[in-house]
Scaffold this motif. Structure first.
Motif, PDB file in Angstrom:
ATOM      1  N   ASP A   1      48.553 100.312   6.391  1.00 41.82           N
ATOM      2  CA  ASP A   1      49.933  99.739   6.109  1.00 41.82           C
ATOM      3  C   ASP A   1      49.759  98.584   4.917  1.00 41.82           C
ATOM      4  O   ASP A   1      50.984  98.163   3.852  1.00 41.82           O
ATOM      5  CB  ASP A   1      49.691  98.717   7.187  1.00 41.82           C
ATOM      6  CG  ASP A   1      50.062  99.087   8.818  1.00 41.82           C
ATOM      7  OD1 ASP A   1      50.590 100.831   8.787  1.00 41.82           O
ATOM      8  OD2 ASP A   1      50.012  98.359   8.976  1.00 41.82           O
ATOM      9  N   ARG A   2      48.390  97.997   4.509  1.00 40.43           N
ATOM     10  CA  ARG A   2      48.571  97.694   3.210  1.00 40.43           C
ATOM     11  C   ARG A   2      48.674  98.585   1.465  1.00 40.43           C
ATOM     12  O   ARG A   2      48.567  98.166   0.301  1.00 40.43           O
ATOM     13  CB  ARG A   2      47.493  96.898   2.542  1.00 40.43           C
ATOM     14  CG  ARG A   2      47.269  95.634   3.793  1.00 40.43           C
ATOM     15  CD  ARG A   2      48.507  94.339   3.271  1.00 40.43           C
ATOM     16  NE  ARG A   2      48.576  94.205   1.293  1.00 40.43           N
ATOM     17  CZ  ARG A   2      47.292  93.454   1.150  1.00 40.43           C
ATOM     18  NH1 ARG A   2      46.581  92.887   2.329  1.00 40.43           N
ATOM     19  NH2 ARG A   2      46.878  93.281  -0.158  1.00 40.43           N
ATOM     20  N   GLY A   3      48.644  99.719   1.992  1.00 41.31           N
ATOM     21  CA  GLY A   3      48.986 100.878   0.966  1.00 41.31           C
ATOM     22  C   GLY A   3      47.394 100.640   0.740  1.00 41.31           C
ATOM     23  O   GLY A   3      47.493 101.540  -0.500  1.00 41.31           O
ATOM     24  N   LEU A   4      46.410 100.320   0.883  1.00 40.54           N
ATOM     25  CA  LEU A   4      44.917 100.699   0.944  1.00 40.54           C
ATOM     26  C   LEU A   4      44.040 102.015   0.955  1.00 40.54           C
ATOM     27  O   LEU A   4      43.259 101.822   0.205  1.00 40.54           O
ATOM     28  CB  LEU A   4      44.107  99.283   0.786  1.00 40.54           C
ATOM     29  CG  LEU A   4      45.011  97.940   0.573  1.00 40.54           C
ATOM     30  CD1 LEU A   4      43.918  96.319   0.856  1.00 40.54           C
ATOM     31  CD2 LEU A   4      44.284  98.018  -1.477  1.00 40.54           C
ATOM     32  N   LEU A   5      44.995 102.633   2.140  1.00 44.35           N
ATOM     33  CA  LEU A   5      44.294 103.839   2.424  1.00 44.35           C
ATOM     34  C   LEU A   5      45.428 105.255   2.621  1.00 44.35           C
ATOM     35  O   LEU A   5      47.119 104.291   2.835  1.00 44.35           O
ATOM     36  CB  LEU A   5      43.938 103.928   3.294  1.00 44.35           C
ATOM     37  CG  LEU A   5      41.848 102.645   3.848  1.00 44.35           C
ATOM     38  CD1 LEU A   5      41.687 103.268   5.158  1.00 44.35           C
ATOM     39  CD2 LEU A   5      41.278 104.128   2.414  1.00 44.35           C
ATOM     40  N   SER A   6      45.453 106.344   1.967  1.00 46.65           N
ATOM     41  CA  SER A   6      46.550 107.348   1.422  1.00 46.65           C
ATOM     42  C   SER A   6      46.217 107.637   3.248  1.00 46.65           C
ATOM     43  O   SER A   6      45.514 107.626   4.117  1.00 46.65           O
ATOM     44  CB  SER A   6      45.859 107.961   1.024  1.00 46.65           C
ATOM     45  OG  SER A   6      44.652 108.551   1.441  1.00 46.65           O
ATOM     46  N   ASP A   7      47.440 108.374   3.212  1.00 48.89           N
ATOM     47  CA  ASP A   7      47.578 109.095   4.905  1.00 48.89           C
ATOM     48  C   ASP A   7      46.464 110.289   4.859  1.00 48.89           C
ATOM     49  O   ASP A   7      46.027 110.397   6.218  1.00 48.89           O
ATOM     50  CB  ASP A   7      49.152 109.963   4.742  1.00 48.89           C
ATOM     51  CG  ASP A   7      50.352 108.854   4.743  1.00 48.89           C
ATOM     52  OD1 ASP A   7      50.114 107.779   5.137  1.00 48.89           O
ATOM     53  OD2 ASP A   7      51.249 109.665   4.783  1.00 48.89           O
ATOM     54  N   ARG A   8      46.075 110.546   4.216  1.00 50.42           N
ATOM     55  CA  ARG A   8      45.120 111.249   3.580  1.00 50.42           C
ATOM     56  C   ARG A   8      43.961 111.118   4.277  1.00 50.42           C
ATOM     57  O   ARG A   8      43.367 111.622   5.277  1.00 50.42           O
ATOM     58  CB  ARG A   8      44.758 112.539   2.473  1.00 50.42           C
ATOM     59  CG  ARG A   8      43.879 113.864   2.936  1.00 50.42           C
ATOM     60  CD  ARG A   8      43.039 114.182   1.247  1.00 50.42           C
ATOM     61  NE  ARG A   8      42.180 115.147   1.047  1.00 50.42           N
ATOM     62  CZ  ARG A   8      41.222 114.620   0.919  1.00 50.42           C
ATOM     63  NH1 ARG A   8      40.775 113.339   1.489  1.00 50.42           N
ATOM     64  NH2 ARG A   8      40.279 115.622   1.337  1.00 50.42           N
TER      65      ARG A   8
END
Length: 343
Positions: free
Chosen positions: A323-330
C-alpha cells in the motif's frame, strides 16, 4: 495518568504510544524533531491532541529531566536497532548512555512505574536452550546486541535496588506501519525483492508489533501480568519457516539456499567492513547472522499474553508495504489486497 515516552516515533514506540492513548492516558514524548510525531502516530489513529512534546534526546540531561518531571509512568523505548556497521557509534551511545540517563532521572524523581524496552538479544548467547525471565544477561559478540546487554545490566541493577522497573523483551517485530522502516520489516521486504537468496541456518523469535504494544500498555496501566520481566508475545521461527511463511502468504516460490550460520559469520564480518565505505545497504549483516547462530527459543508462556498467528502478521506487513508503494504487484505475488485481508 501522564505517561512519558522515549522512542515514541519508532516502530514499537509508536504502536505502544497508540495503545497507551487508547487506554485513556495522556502521553508526553521526547523527540528530536517534533514534525515526526504526526507522521508516526496519525496513521495509527492516535489522538495527537493528547500528546505533549519535549524536543531533545536521551543524551541531553536537561531534556530527560523535562520529560520525567511530573510523570506517573515512563516507557523507555528509545534505541538504535540496527545491524548496520555504520551505526555502531550511535547505538553504543543511545542504547547505553541514553538508558542510564532516563533510568537515573526516573529514580531521582521517584516515578511510580517504569517500563524499559530491552530485547531478547540482550540474553544471547543463551545459557540454556530456552530463554526465560530468569535468564542471565548475555555476552554477545556483536555491537547492537552487546549495547542492549549493557543497558540490560543497568536496568537490572535498578531492579535490584528496589526501583519499580519492569523490563520487556520484544522478539524480532513485524507488522504494519513502521515509521522508519526498520531492520526486520526491511529484511522481509528485501526477501520479496529477491535480495535475500542465501540465509543462515538457525532462527529467532518473531512477533507482531501490535501484540508487544498491547503488553506495554497493560504494564503501564498496572493490568499486566505479574513479575518485572516479560517477553513480548511471539513464536520461534527457523529461517526456513520464515521463508516458508512468506511463500504461503504471497504464493511465490522465493528460491533460497540455507547455509550453516557459523560458517557465514566471516562473510558477515567482511560485509560489515565493506558497509562502512559503501553508501547503499548490504543485506548480509553480521548481526543478523550472529543472532541466528545463537538461536534460542523463548518460553512462549513468559509474556502471559496471546500472540496472533504469524501468517496474519506477515500478511499485514506485506499489505502495508504494498500500500505504501514499497513493494510492487509482482513482489507480493498472489497476495492481492483482498487476499491479504482474508489472510
Amino acid at each position: 495518568m501522564l505517561v512519558s515516552v522515549t522512542g515514541g516515533t519508532g516502530f514499537v514506540g509508536a504502536h505502544s504510544v497508540a495503545a497507551v492513548l487508547r487506554a485513556g492516558h495522556r502521553v508526553r514524548l521526547l523527540v528530536r524533531d517534533e514534525s515526526t510525531v504526526e507522521r508516526a502516530l496519525a496513521p495509527l489513529g492516535a489522538d495527537t491532541a493528547a500528546v505533549d512534546v519535549v524536543t531533545g534526546n536521551v543524551l541531553d540531561q536537561f531534556s530527560v529531566d523535562r520529560l520525567v518531571r511530573g510523570a506517573d509512568a515512563i516507557l523507555h523505548a528509545a534505541s538504535v536497532y540496527s545491524f548496520d556497521s555504520r551505526a555502531h557509534r550511535e547505538m553504543a551511545r543511545t542504547n547505553v548512555a541514553g538508558t542510564a540517563r532516563v533510568l537515573d532521572a526516573a529514580r531521582r524523581t521517584g516515578t511510580g512505574r517504569v517500563v524499559y524496552v530491552s530485547s531478547f538479544g540482550a540474553l544471547l548467547p543463551a545459557a540454556g536452550r530456552v530463554l526465560g525471565p530468569d535468564s542471565p544477561v548475555g555476552r554477545p559478540r556483536e555491537t547492537y546486541l552487546a549495547a542492549k546487554a549493557e543497558a540490560e545490566t543497568l536496568a537490572r541493577s535498578h531492579q535490584a535496588a528496589g526501583m519499580p522497573v519492569t523490563i520487556t523483551y520484544p522478539p524480532a517485530l513485524l507488522g504494519p506501519h513502521d515509521p522508519k522502516l526498520g531492520d526486520q520489516v526491511t529484511r522481509l521486504r528485501n526477501t520479496l525483492r529477491g535480495l535475500m537468496p542465501v540465509w543462515p541456518s538457525g532462527g529467532l523469535p518473531i512477533g507482531d508489533v501490535r501484540d508487544t504494544a498491547a503488553l506495554h500498555a497493560a504494564l503501564i496501566g498496572g493490568a499486566g501480568p505479574a513479575g518485572n520481566r516479560h517477553f513480548g508475545p511471539g513464536h520461534y521461527l527457523s529461517t526456513r519457516e520464515f521463508v516458508a511463511t512468506l511463500r504461503e502468504v504471497t504464493g511465490r516460490a522465493l528460491p533460497a539456499a540455507f547455509l550453516p550460520a557459523r560458517a557465514m559469520l566471516p562473510l558477515g564480518a567482511v560485509m560489515g567492513l565493506v558497509q562502512r565505505a559503501w553508501p547503499w545497504h548490504i543485506p548480509a549483516e553480521y548481526g543478523a547472522i550472529y543472532t541466528c547462530a545463537c538461536a534460542a527459543r523463548v518460553d512462549e508462556k513468559a509474556s502471559g499474553r496471546p500472540s496472533r498467528p504469524v501468517t496474519e502478521t506477515f500478511a499485514d506487513t506485506v499489505r502495508w508495504l504494498h500500500d505504501r508503494g514499497l513493494l510492487s504487484d509482482r513482489a507480493v505475488g498472489t497476495a492481492t489486497d483482498a487476499g491479504l485481508r482474508a489472510a
